[in-house]
Design a protein around this motif. Structure first.
Motif, PDB file in Angstrom:
ATOM      1  N   CYS A  25      51.689 -14.407  -5.026  1.00 54.73           N
ATOM      2  CA  CYS A  25      53.148 -14.338  -4.873  1.00 54.73           C
ATOM      3  C   CYS A  25      53.709 -12.931  -4.932  1.00 54.73           C
ATOM      4  O   CYS A  25      54.823 -12.695  -4.500  1.00 54.73           O
ATOM      5  N   ALA A  26      52.956 -11.976  -5.511  1.00 49.10           N
ATOM      6  CA  ALA A  26      53.506 -10.631  -5.678  1.00 49.10           C
ATOM      7  C   ALA A  26      53.455  -9.903  -4.358  1.00 49.10           C
ATOM      8  O   ALA A  26      52.652  -9.025  -4.158  1.00 49.10           O
ATOM      9  N   MET A  27      54.295 -10.288  -3.427  1.00 50.05           N
ATOM     10  CA  MET A  27      54.239  -9.766  -2.084  1.00 50.05           C
ATOM     11  C   MET A  27      55.443  -8.883  -1.790  1.00 50.05           C
ATOM     12  O   MET A  27      56.491  -9.001  -2.390  1.00 50.05           O
ATOM     13  N   VAL A  28      55.282  -8.019  -0.791  1.00 51.28           N
ATOM     14  CA  VAL A  28      56.323  -7.084  -0.425  1.00 51.28           C
ATOM     15  C   VAL A  28      57.454  -7.777   0.325  1.00 51.28           C
ATOM     16  O   VAL A  28      57.250  -8.777   1.009  1.00 51.28           O
ATOM     17  N   LEU A  29      58.667  -7.218   0.167  1.00 55.84           N
ATOM     18  CA  LEU A  29      59.848  -7.630   0.914  1.00 55.84           C
ATOM     19  C   LEU A  29      60.212  -9.092   0.718  1.00 55.84           C
ATOM     20  O   LEU A  29      60.634  -9.787   1.638  1.00 55.84           O
ATOM     21  N   GLY A  30      60.022  -9.563  -0.518  1.00 54.72           N
ATOM     22  CA  GLY A  30      60.498 -10.886  -0.842  1.00 54.72           C
ATOM     23  C   GLY A  30      59.681 -12.012  -0.275  1.00 54.72           C
ATOM     24  O   GLY A  30      60.151 -13.130  -0.157  1.00 54.72           O
ATOM     25  N   MET A  31      58.423 -11.781   0.129  1.00 50.94           N
ATOM     26  CA  MET A  31      57.585 -12.865   0.618  1.00 50.94           C
ATOM     27  C   MET A  31      57.318 -13.818  -0.530  1.00 50.94           C
ATOM     28  O   MET A  31      56.854 -13.410  -1.587  1.00 50.94           O
ATOM     29  N   THR A  32      57.579 -15.095  -0.332  1.00 48.32           N
ATOM     30  CA  THR A  32      57.524 -16.014  -1.453  1.00 48.32           C
ATOM     31  C   THR A  32      56.560 -17.160  -1.274  1.00 48.32           C
ATOM     32  O   THR A  32      56.362 -17.938  -2.198  1.00 48.32           O
ATOM     33  N   ALA A  33      55.937 -17.305  -0.116  1.00 51.38           N
ATOM     34  CA  ALA A  33      55.034 -18.442   0.079  1.00 51.38           C
ATOM     35  C   ALA A  33      53.793 -18.268  -0.767  1.00 51.38           C
ATOM     36  O   ALA A  33      53.170 -17.232  -0.738  1.00 51.38           O
ATOM     37  N   CYS A  34      53.431 -19.307  -1.546  1.00 53.23           N
ATOM     38  CA  CYS A  34      52.285 -19.224  -2.422  1.00 53.23           C
ATOM     39  C   CYS A  34      51.254 -20.264  -2.034  1.00 53.23           C
ATOM     40  O   CYS A  34      51.579 -21.403  -1.766  1.00 53.23           O
ATOM     41  N   GLY A  35      49.961 -19.866  -2.017  1.00 55.44           N
ATOM     42  CA  GLY A  35      48.900 -20.789  -1.658  1.00 55.44           C
ATOM     43  C   GLY A  35      48.517 -21.656  -2.828  1.00 55.44           C
ATOM     44  O   GLY A  35      48.800 -21.364  -3.981  1.00 55.44           O
ATOM     45  N   ASP A  36      47.828 -22.774  -2.520  1.00 61.59           N
ATOM     46  CA  ASP A  36      47.324 -23.654  -3.569  1.00 61.59           C
ATOM     47  C   ASP A  36      46.121 -23.029  -4.223  1.00 61.59           C
ATOM     48  O   ASP A  36      45.368 -22.282  -3.618  1.00 61.59           O
ATOM     49  N   ASP A  37      45.916 -23.375  -5.497  1.00 63.32           N
ATOM     50  CA  ASP A  37      44.750 -22.884  -6.199  1.00 63.32           C
ATOM     51  C   ASP A  37      43.487 -23.501  -5.627  1.00 63.32           C
ATOM     52  O   ASP A  37      43.422 -24.672  -5.326  1.00 63.32           O
ATOM     53  N   SER A  54      41.044 -16.990   9.681  1.00 70.30           N
ATOM     54  CA  SER A  54      41.805 -18.234   9.573  1.00 70.30           C
ATOM     55  C   SER A  54      42.156 -18.583   8.141  1.00 70.30           C
ATOM     56  O   SER A  54      42.984 -19.459   7.893  1.00 70.30           O
ATOM     57  N   ASN A  55      41.510 -17.908   7.181  1.00 74.58           N
ATOM     58  CA  ASN A  55      41.831 -18.127   5.767  1.00 74.58           C
ATOM     59  C   ASN A  55      43.052 -17.338   5.324  1.00 74.58           C
ATOM     60  O   ASN A  55      43.490 -17.455   4.183  1.00 74.58           O
ATOM     61  N   MET A  56      43.611 -16.530   6.227  1.00 70.16           N
ATOM     62  CA  MET A  56      44.765 -15.703   5.914  1.00 70.16           C
ATOM     63  C   MET A  56      46.053 -16.339   6.448  1.00 70.16           C
ATOM     64  O   MET A  56      46.037 -17.019   7.474  1.00 70.16           O
ATOM     65  N   ASP A  57      47.144 -16.084   5.758  1.00 72.35           N
ATOM     66  CA  ASP A  57      48.470 -16.493   6.216  1.00 72.35           C
ATOM     67  C   ASP A  57      48.979 -15.407   7.161  1.00 72.35           C
ATOM     68  O   ASP A  57      49.300 -14.293   6.730  1.00 72.35           O
ATOM     69  N   ASP A  58      49.040 -15.720   8.447  1.00 74.55           N
ATOM     70  CA  ASP A  58      49.463 -14.717   9.425  1.00 74.55           C
ATOM     71  C   ASP A  58      50.827 -14.133   9.091  1.00 74.55           C
ATOM     72  O   ASP A  58      51.098 -12.952   9.361  1.00 74.55           O
ATOM     73  N   GLY A  59      51.695 -14.941   8.507  1.00 70.38           N
ATOM     74  CA  GLY A  59      53.036 -14.478   8.183  1.00 70.38           C
ATOM     75  C   GLY A  59      53.076 -13.416   7.110  1.00 70.38           C
ATOM     76  O   GLY A  59      54.073 -12.715   6.958  1.00 70.38           O
ATOM     77  N   ARG A  60      51.989 -13.299   6.360  1.00 68.52           N
ATOM     78  CA  ARG A  60      51.947 -12.289   5.303  1.00 68.52           C
ATOM     79  C   ARG A  60      51.120 -11.068   5.685  1.00 68.52           C
ATOM     80  O   ARG A  60      50.988 -10.139   4.896  1.00 68.52           O
ATOM     81  N   MET A  61      50.525 -11.097   6.874  1.00 66.90           N
ATOM     82  CA  MET A  61      49.760  -9.939   7.325  1.00 66.90           C
ATOM     83  C   MET A  61      50.691  -9.017   8.101  1.00 66.90           C
ATOM     84  O   MET A  61      51.240  -9.417   9.133  1.00 66.90           O
ATOM     85  N   PRO A  62      50.915  -7.796   7.628  1.00 69.36           N
ATOM     86  CA  PRO A  62      51.857  -6.891   8.287  1.00 69.36           C
ATOM     87  C   PRO A  62      51.465  -6.608   9.732  1.00 69.36           C
ATOM     88  O   PRO A  62      50.296  -6.406  10.048  1.00 69.36           O
ATOM     89  N   ALA A  63      52.456  -6.600  10.599  1.00 64.89           N
ATOM     90  CA  ALA A  63      52.246  -6.292  12.007  1.00 64.89           C
ATOM     91  C   ALA A  63      52.500  -4.813  12.266  1.00 64.89           C
ATOM     92  O   ALA A  63      53.227  -4.151  11.524  1.00 64.89           O
ATOM     93  N   SER A  64      51.897  -4.314  13.318  1.00 65.86           N
ATOM     94  CA  SER A  64      52.078  -2.908  13.681  1.00 65.86           C
ATOM     95  C   SER A  64      53.479  -2.677  14.225  1.00 65.86           C
ATOM     96  O   SER A  64      53.995  -3.493  15.010  1.00 65.86           O
ATOM     97  N   PRO A  65      54.107  -1.558  13.853  1.00 66.61           N
ATOM     98  CA  PRO A  65      55.422  -1.238  14.425  1.00 66.61           C
ATOM     99  C   PRO A  65      55.341  -0.885  15.906  1.00 66.61           C
ATOM    100  O   PRO A  65      56.361  -0.824  16.582  1.00 66.61           O
ATOM    101  N   VAL A  66      54.128  -0.679  16.423  1.00 70.74           N
ATOM    102  CA  VAL A  66      53.971  -0.315  17.829  1.00 70.74           C
ATOM    103  C   VAL A  66      54.322  -1.483  18.743  1.00 70.74           C
ATOM    104  O   VAL A  66      55.087  -1.346  19.701  1.00 70.74           O
ATOM    105  N   ASP A  67      53.737  -2.664  18.456  1.00 68.79           N
ATOM    106  CA  ASP A  67      53.929  -3.806  19.348  1.00 68.79           C
ATOM    107  C   ASP A  67      54.097  -5.127  18.609  1.00 68.79           C
ATOM    108  O   ASP A  67      54.059  -6.187  19.216  1.00 68.79           O
ATOM    109  N   ASN A  68      54.273  -5.034  17.303  1.00 68.74           N
ATOM    110  CA  ASN A  68      54.472  -6.212  16.457  1.00 68.74           C
ATOM    111  C   ASN A  68      53.256  -7.150  16.469  1.00 68.74           C
ATOM    112  O   ASN A  68      53.389  -8.341  16.200  1.00 68.74           O
TER     113      ASN A  68
END
Length: 469
Positions: free
Chosen positions: A11-23, A153-167
């Motif tokens: 949960c300790a994510m940047v810019l207010g990211m709040t989605a938390c995975g299950d244990d 596929s084990n990662m939450d795409d929404g929490r992986m920062p995108a490049s400012p070049v092309d998002n």
């Protein structure tokens, strides 16, 4: 408690990211599981299950560059992990890791420019990577998944920062970071200063620094002529806010410009009050860190990676955790950088700023493509990431549970500190980077001694920034 820690890591994510995975299941930190280590290689998008790492036709040698070196908390974790991958696949990693600093960043970027890039790179995912992303030198997540659908596929795409070049996403993150203030409590005790808490204000900090100075100690361990980065960012943050900190000023005269100038002047004021080491403008970061370890300085602003450096400094043998002097480690704590204006002390700098890239040169080599995908998949599997993240953050969908008994006292204190944080904001230095930072980074000694005004230094950096856009 295990569940609370597991939730915290996610949960300790940047810019207010709040989605938390299950244990998930409890991690055995000594034996990384390889269930996610390689992905389906069916180009037709089959639904084969993840399998153990596979070896291409003949052993492959991968050149890998990371920042897992020196005092980085995960230097040994990285070595253990890639050696486990080597043993499982028969492939070889040529490890070219080095500590992350401006010289390292420049060297990595230059290697891409001259065609000497590695096969896999662990590097920053912000503007520092713009040049080689724009040049098409690394492969996007979308392109990799077109051939390896289960990649990351084990990662939450929404929490992986995108490049400012092309998002687009290029870097697969492992662990995040936070920046805060480490404390040598022996110095506080000697000076009659209480351990600062979540409501720490700038005024209280100045009063504490004076008490520490009067007691014969240096209040702040910092090498302003070598690494002023942390003070630079937090000083500016104290005059902006979590909502505005990453906004680049248009003019030194606008509100954001004046906030930057005020931050530089706050550092100058600390210098004039004698709260930095006497040789702060000529000392190295290693020297001032040693002052902190030796009980000669009270406060040290640094990142979560410094936990490992402090722990290592409390071991008779830095490579052998069994030599830890627990009593010495217990003297160290971590708290919040004092706040002012719209920034609360509990508003921290942090996020997921780095990740693994697969370079175009490796992707275009049929043998190295398979090995590079296997390597990154292994290094970003749930179990490996959980070991790296520990007291920081990750982008995992499901964070494996961890046992607090496996953490040292400073890591536990770090978790307690993070639990009371109110926000995470990226470091503006990662946006305002390169030559434009020179007037205020390299020029910090000139600013604090008054040879160059804060206004002129900020204006010069701003001109370089806008002329380079």
């Amino acid at each position: 408690m295990k569940k609370a820690v597991a939730m915290l890591l996610t949960c300790a994510m940047v810019l207010g990211m709040t989605a938390c995975g299950d244990d998930g299941q409890k991690v055995d930190n000594n034996t990384p599981n390889t269930d996610n280590a390689v992905v389906n290689t069916d180009n037709n998008g089959g639904d084969d299950a993840a399998v153990e790492p596979e070896t291409p036709a003949g052993p492959v040698e991968l050149d890998v560059v990371t920042s897992f070196a020196g005092g980085d908390t995960n230097a040994q974790n990285y070595k253990d992990a890639y050696q486990a991958w080597e043993a499982a696949t028969g492939n070889t990693v040529v490890d070219m890791s080095a500590s992350s600093d401006e010289t390292w960043k420049t060297r990595v970027i230059t290697d891409f420019e001259v065609g000497s890039e590695p096969d896999v790179l662990f590097f920053f995912n912000g503007v520092d990577a713009n040049s080689f992303i724009e040049a098409g030198k690394v492969v996007s997540l979308d392109e990799i998944r077109a051939e390896y659908p289960d990649f990351a596929s084990n990662m939450d795409d929404g929490r992986m920062p995108a490049s400012p070049v092309d998002n687009k996403i290029y870097a697969i993150p492992v662990n995040g970071f936070w920046e805060a203030m480490f404390v040598n409590t022996t110095v506080l005790d000697a000076a009659g200063v209480s351990m600062p808490g979540p409501d720490y204000t700038w005024e209280a900090f100045l009063a504490d620094c004076q008490k520490i100075k009067d007691a014969g100690y240096t209040p702040i361990a910092a090498a302003l002529g070598n690494i002023p980065h942390y003070w630079w960012d937090f000083a500016i943050f104290n005059h902006t806010s979590p909502a505005t900190h990453l906004t680049i000023l248009e003019s030194v005269d606008d509100a954001q410009g004046q906030a930057w100038v005020a931050g530089m002047e706050d550092i100058k004021n600390l210098y004039e009050l004698g709260y930095f080491p006497e040789n702060t403008n000529s000392a190295t970061d290693d020297e001032t860190f040693q002052m902190f370890i030796d009980g000669k300085a009270a406060f040290l602003i640094d990142g979560s990676w410094k936990v490992g450096g402090i722990v290592g400094a409390c071991q008779a043998d830095k490579e052998d955790p069994s030599t830890l002097d627990q009593a010495k480690l217990d003297q160290f704590d971590v708290t919040y950088v004092p706040g002012m204006n719209d920034r609360k002390a509990t508003d921290l700098l942090g996020g997921l700023s780095m990740g693994y890239y697969i370079t175009r040169s490796a992707w275009d080599d049929p043998a190295k493509r398979e090995a590079a995908v296997s390597f990154v998949s292994y290094m970003t599997s749930d179990e490996v990431v959980a070991k790296f993240a520990e007291h920081t953050a990750s982008a995992l969908k499901n964070t494996p549970a961890v046992d607090e008994s496996t953490f040292n006292s400073l890591q536990i204190k770090s978790m307690a500190m993070i639990a009371k944080s109110t926000s995470f904001t990226g470091a503006v230095q990662d946006v305002f980077n390169g030559e434009c930072r020179v007037p205020t980074f390299d020029g910090m000694p000139e600013i604090v001694t008054g040879r160059v005004s804060a206004t002129d230094a900020v204006a010069e950096g701003l001109e370089i920034y806008h002329n380079g856009q």
